[in-house]
Design a protein around this motif. Structure first.
Motif, PDB file in Angstrom:
ATOM      1  N   ASN A   1       6.135  -8.490  -8.164  1.00  0.00           N
ATOM      2  CA  ASN A   1       6.655  -8.287  -6.686  1.00  0.00           C
ATOM      3  C   ASN A   1       6.404  -6.726  -6.623  1.00  0.00           C
TER       4      ASN A   1
ATOM      5  N   HIS B   1       3.792  -5.169  -7.710  1.00  0.00           N
ATOM      6  CA  HIS B   1       2.255  -5.130  -7.281  1.00  0.00           C
ATOM      7  C   HIS B   1       1.997  -5.433  -5.838  1.00  0.00           C
ATOM      8  N   ASP B   2       2.629  -6.455  -5.499  1.00  0.00           N
ATOM      9  CA  ASP B   2       2.327  -6.975  -4.325  1.00  0.00           C
ATOM     10  C   ASP B   2       2.746  -6.056  -3.175  1.00  0.00           C
ATOM     11  N   LYS B   3       3.736  -5.315  -3.436  1.00  0.00           N
ATOM     12  CA  LYS B   3       4.107  -4.293  -2.550  1.00  0.00           C
ATOM     13  C   LYS B   3       3.357  -3.176  -2.423  1.00  0.00           C
ATOM     14  N   TYR B   4       2.952  -2.886  -3.724  1.00  0.00           N
ATOM     15  CA  TYR B   4       1.931  -1.591  -4.038  1.00  0.00           C
ATOM     16  C   TYR B   4       0.594  -1.938  -3.348  1.00  0.00           C
ATOM     17  N   LEU B   5       0.204  -3.171  -3.231  1.00  0.00           N
ATOM     18  CA  LEU B   5      -1.028  -3.434  -2.385  1.00  0.00           C
ATOM     19  C   LEU B   5      -0.994  -3.401  -0.889  1.00  0.00           C
ATOM     20  N   GLN B   6       0.254  -3.696  -0.505  1.00  0.00           N
ATOM     21  CA  GLN B   6       0.508  -3.549   0.900  1.00  0.00           C
ATOM     22  C   GLN B   6       0.496  -1.876   1.223  1.00  0.00           C
ATOM     23  N   LYS B   7       1.272  -1.205   0.382  1.00  0.00           N
ATOM     24  CA  LYS B   7       1.835   0.189   0.617  1.00  0.00           C
ATOM     25  C   LYS B   7       1.642   1.075  -0.387  1.00  0.00           C
ATOM     26  N   LYS B   8       0.829   1.748  -0.517  1.00  0.00           N
ATOM     27  CA  LYS B   8       0.486   2.831  -1.759  1.00  0.00           C
ATOM     28  C   LYS B   8       1.575   4.037  -1.785  1.00  0.00           C
ATOM     29  N   ASP B   9       2.731   3.480  -2.374  1.00  0.00           N
ATOM     30  CA  ASP B   9       3.937   4.323  -2.292  1.00  0.00           C
ATOM     31  C   ASP B   9       4.194   4.889  -3.599  1.00  0.00           C
TER      32      ASP B   9
END
Length: 131
Positions: A36, A38-46
Motif C-alpha cells: 500500500n 509503495h503504491d502511494k509513494y509511486l503516486q506521490k513522492k512524499d
C-alpha cells in the motif's frame, strides 16, 4: 533436580506454534502495508511515506528475526526429544535450555517490535489530536 522427560519439550509445541502463527500474521499484515505504501509513494513522492516505509521495514526485519528464533527454539525442542529418546539426558537438558533462551529472545524482539509499532501509531494519532 527432576529429570527432563519427553513431555516437557512437547509442552512448548503448542505455545511455539501459536506464537509462530501470530508472527506470520504480523508478517502478512506488514507485507500488505508495504504494498500500500509503495503504491502511494509511486503516486506521490512524499517524505512522510519514506519515514513510514523505513519504520515498517525495521518492523519487518524484527518479525523475521522473531520467526527465526521461534523456529530455532521449536527445532531444538524436537532435538531435545530425540536426545531424550536415545537416552542422552545430560545433552538434552542443555539443548532444551538453549531452546528456552531462543524462545525468550524471540519474545524480547516481539516486545521491541510492539514498542516501534506503538510509536508509529502515535504519529498518526498526533495528526488527529493536533487538528
Amino acid at each position: 533436580m527432576e529429570e527432563l522427560t519427553l513431555t516437557t519439550p512437547a509442552l512448548l509445541f503448542s505455545a511455539i506454534s501459536l506464537i509462530m502463527l501470530a508472527y506470520t500474521n504480523r508478517f502478512l499484515a506488514y507485507a500488505a502495508v508495504i504494498r500500500n505504501l509503495h503504491d502511494k509513494y509511486l503516486q506521490k513522492k512524499d517524505s512522510v511515506l519514506i519515514a513510514q516505509i523505513k519504520n515498517i521495514k525495521q518492523r519487518l526485519y524484527l518479525t523475521r528475526s522473531m520467526q527465526v528464533f521461534g523456529i530455532s527454539s521449536l527445532l531444538l525442542c524436537v532435538f531435545t526429544m530425540f536426545l531424550i529418546y536415545i537416552e542422552q539426558h545430560a545433552i538434552a537438558v542443555w539443548v532444551f535450555g538453549l531452546a528456552l533462551i531462543l524462545l525468550i529472545m524471540s519474545l524480547i524482539l516481539l516486545v521491541w517490535e510492539i514498542q516501534i509499532s506503538v510509536k508509529a501509531l502515535e504519529h498518526h494519532i498526533s495528526d488527529i489530536e493536533n487538528n
